[in-house]
Design an enzyme around this catalytic site. Structure first.
Site, PDB file in Angstrom:
ATOM      1  N   ASP A 154       0.856  -1.191   0.000  1.00 30.04           N
ATOM      2  CA  ASP A 154       0.000   0.000   0.000  1.00 30.04           C
ATOM      3  C   ASP A 154       0.898   1.249   0.000  1.00 30.04           C
ATOM      4  OD1 ASP A 154      -2.392   1.413   0.179  1.00 30.04           O
ATOM      5  OD2 ASP A 154      -2.492   1.295   2.374  1.00 30.04           O
ATOM      6  N   HIS A 155       0.603   2.201  -0.869  1.00 35.46           N
ATOM      7  CA  HIS A 155       1.317   3.483  -0.928  1.00 35.46           C
ATOM      8  C   HIS A 155       2.839   3.380  -0.936  1.00 35.46           C
ATOM      9  CE1 HIS A 155      -2.174   6.061  -0.799  1.00 35.46           C
ATOM     10  NE2 HIS A 155      -2.673   5.272   0.137  1.00 35.46           N
ATOM     11  N   ASP A 210       2.677   5.109  -5.385  1.00 35.28           N
ATOM     12  CA  ASP A 210       1.948   6.365  -5.206  1.00 35.28           C
ATOM     13  C   ASP A 210       2.858   7.519  -5.592  1.00 35.28           C
ATOM     14  OD1 ASP A 210       0.593   8.588  -4.522  1.00 35.28           O
ATOM     15  OD2 ASP A 210       0.293   8.086  -2.405  1.00 35.28           O
ATOM     16  N   GLY A 263      -9.250   5.438   1.200  1.00 35.80           N
ATOM     17  CA  GLY A 263      -9.949   6.186   2.248  1.00 35.80           C
ATOM     18  C   GLY A 263     -11.413   5.801   2.326  1.00 35.80           C
ATOM     19  N   SER A 264     -11.692   4.494   2.207  1.00 38.47           N
ATOM     20  CA  SER A 264     -13.096   4.079   2.062  1.00 38.47           C
ATOM     21  C   SER A 264     -13.697   3.448   3.309  1.00 38.47           C
ATOM     22  CB  SER A 264     -13.226   3.133   0.872  1.00 38.47           C
ATOM     23  OG  SER A 264     -13.056   3.884  -0.303  1.00 38.47           O
ATOM     24  N   ASP A 272      -9.028   0.484   6.279  1.00 41.44           N
ATOM     25  CA  ASP A 272      -8.120   0.297   7.415  1.00 41.44           C
ATOM     26  C   ASP A 272      -8.761   0.842   8.705  1.00 41.44           C
ATOM     27  OD1 ASP A 272      -5.970  -0.087   9.061  1.00 41.44           O
ATOM     28  OD2 ASP A 272      -4.649   1.362   8.106  1.00 41.44           O
ATOM     29  N   THR A 273      -9.210   2.094   8.640  1.00 40.15           N
ATOM     30  CA  THR A 273      -9.707   2.775   9.847  1.00 40.15           C
ATOM     31  C   THR A 273     -10.829   2.004  10.545  1.00 40.15           C
ATOM     32  OG1 THR A 273      -9.052   4.934   9.017  1.00 40.15           O
ATOM     33  CG2 THR A 273     -10.814   4.917  10.649  1.00 40.15           C
TER      34      THR A 273
END
Ligand code: 13P
Length: 349
Positions: free
Chosen positions: A83-84, A105, A224-225, A268-269
């Site tokens: 990721d990123h 990214d 950011g989902s 993630d959050t």
């Protein structure tokens, strides 16, 4: 089952018209939670690790855990994704470790904070694509800049600061040949995305739809989902947490995205909130406990419940057995002979 190319997983999702959740991991319990959910819902899955996660867990521990997940769950297709990635070197080291997919990214410079120029982004992403595709590894790029910061990576600010320009997205896809493309449509990393429930006028779904029309073969990615559900916020706060009121991305908006070319959805959050709430509850209610298993077990269960729910909502549930894995070597041949090219040959506006 060996780890599967993320490209195969997303191509299958496109055929089936569903999305695949990409869930972040840092430790064994999170990997187990994802695999428990995947097994229960019979879902293919993307497991992803940020640079911060790779540092925290140490590459070899992390990768061996993923290998164990694959060995213990032979019926589940698993793609392991960086990721990123902030640089060519980060992506190269992930590929050398055995990841089957990387995100370059290039929307940010290698400090992971400063927005880069379009040309810089094209250059570094194309370099990663050349290296990765030769080895059968999938590449996700990013055009436009997401808001917020995650694991020290991100430009900060609102998700609406650098919305993706569809013309640039098309040029970027043509010049880099990425398999998947993260676009900025107003989402941001972390818990604090929106100060009220976002409706269609806040998230730029029209831009997403326009990009999908022009790039039908490039799998779109929503970062950011997390939906930052109120019930998870409430548990954290009930047991001593201090989260401010906040809103995430409504699942209906993600489902609208899935109907319009979104194949990978990063979460993630929500899992962080579920884990923290469960741990706080145990320690608050039974302060005499000190065996980590007393709180890690409920934490793992809480994350599993969130992941299983998302797998059902994104539509990947029930699809684990649809296909046999194609070897990474076969995938590399497909890139070489052009059969896996995503380049928009006819980019009609
Ligand atoms: P959330 O913070 O919304 O879970 O987003 C995670 C993400 O996009 C990881 O790349």
């Amino acid at each position: 089952m060996p780890l599967v190319s993320m490209r195969q997983l997303l191509d299958e999702a496109a055929k089936g018209g569903y999305g695949v959740g990409a869930f972040n991991v840092n430790d064994m319990e999170q990997i187990q939670a994802i695999m428990m959910a995947a097994k229960e819902t019979k879902s293919p899955v993307i497991v992803q690790a940020s640079r911060g996660a790779r540092q925290f867990a140490e590459d070899l521990y992390l990768f061996r855990l993923i290998e164990a997940a694959a060995e213990l769950n032979p019926e589940i297709p698993i793609a392991m994704h960086q990721d990123h990635g902030n640089s060519f070197e980060t992506c190269k080291s992930a590929i050398e470790l055995g990841f089957t997919s990387v995100m370059m990214d290039g929307s940010l410079k290698s400090d992971g904070k400063t927005p880069s120029t379009f040309e810089e982004n094209v250059e570094v992403t194309r370099k990663v694509v050349d290296f990765a595709h030769e080895r059968g590894v999938t590449v996700e790029g990013e055009i436009g800049v997401l808001g917020g910061v995650e694991d020290g990576h991100g430009a900060g600010g609102s998700g609406l600061d650098h919305i993706t320009d569809p013309d640039q997205a098309v040029e970027f896809a043509e010049r880099t040949g990425v398999d998947a493309l993260a676009i900025a449509i107003g989402t941001s990393h972390g818990a604090y995305k929106f100060t009220k429930k976002p409706d269609g006028s806040v998230l730029k779904m029209d831009i997403l739809i326009a990009i999908h029309k022009r790039l039908p073969k490039t799998h779109l990615v929503m970062h950011g989902s997390s939906s930052v559900p109120k019930d998870l916020q409430d548990i954290v706060n009930k047991y001593g947490g201090k989260l401010k009121e906040t809103w995430g991305v409504p699942v209906e908006e993600i489902q609208l995205g899935i109907r319009n070319g979104v194949r990978k959805i990063n979460v993630d959050t929500d899992n962080r909130l579920a884990i923290t709430g469960a741990i706080r509850k145990v320690l608050w209610e039974t302060p005499e406990k000190f065996d980590p298993r007393d709180y890690l077990k409920p934490a793992r269960e809480a994350m599993k419940a969130v992941v299983a729910l998302r797998m059902t909502q994104f539509g990947q549930a029930g699809h684990a057995g649809d296909y046999k894995p194609v070897s990474i070597e076969e995938i590399a041949k497909g890139y070489k002979d052009g059969s896996l090219s995503t380049r928009p040959l006819v980019a009609s506006k």
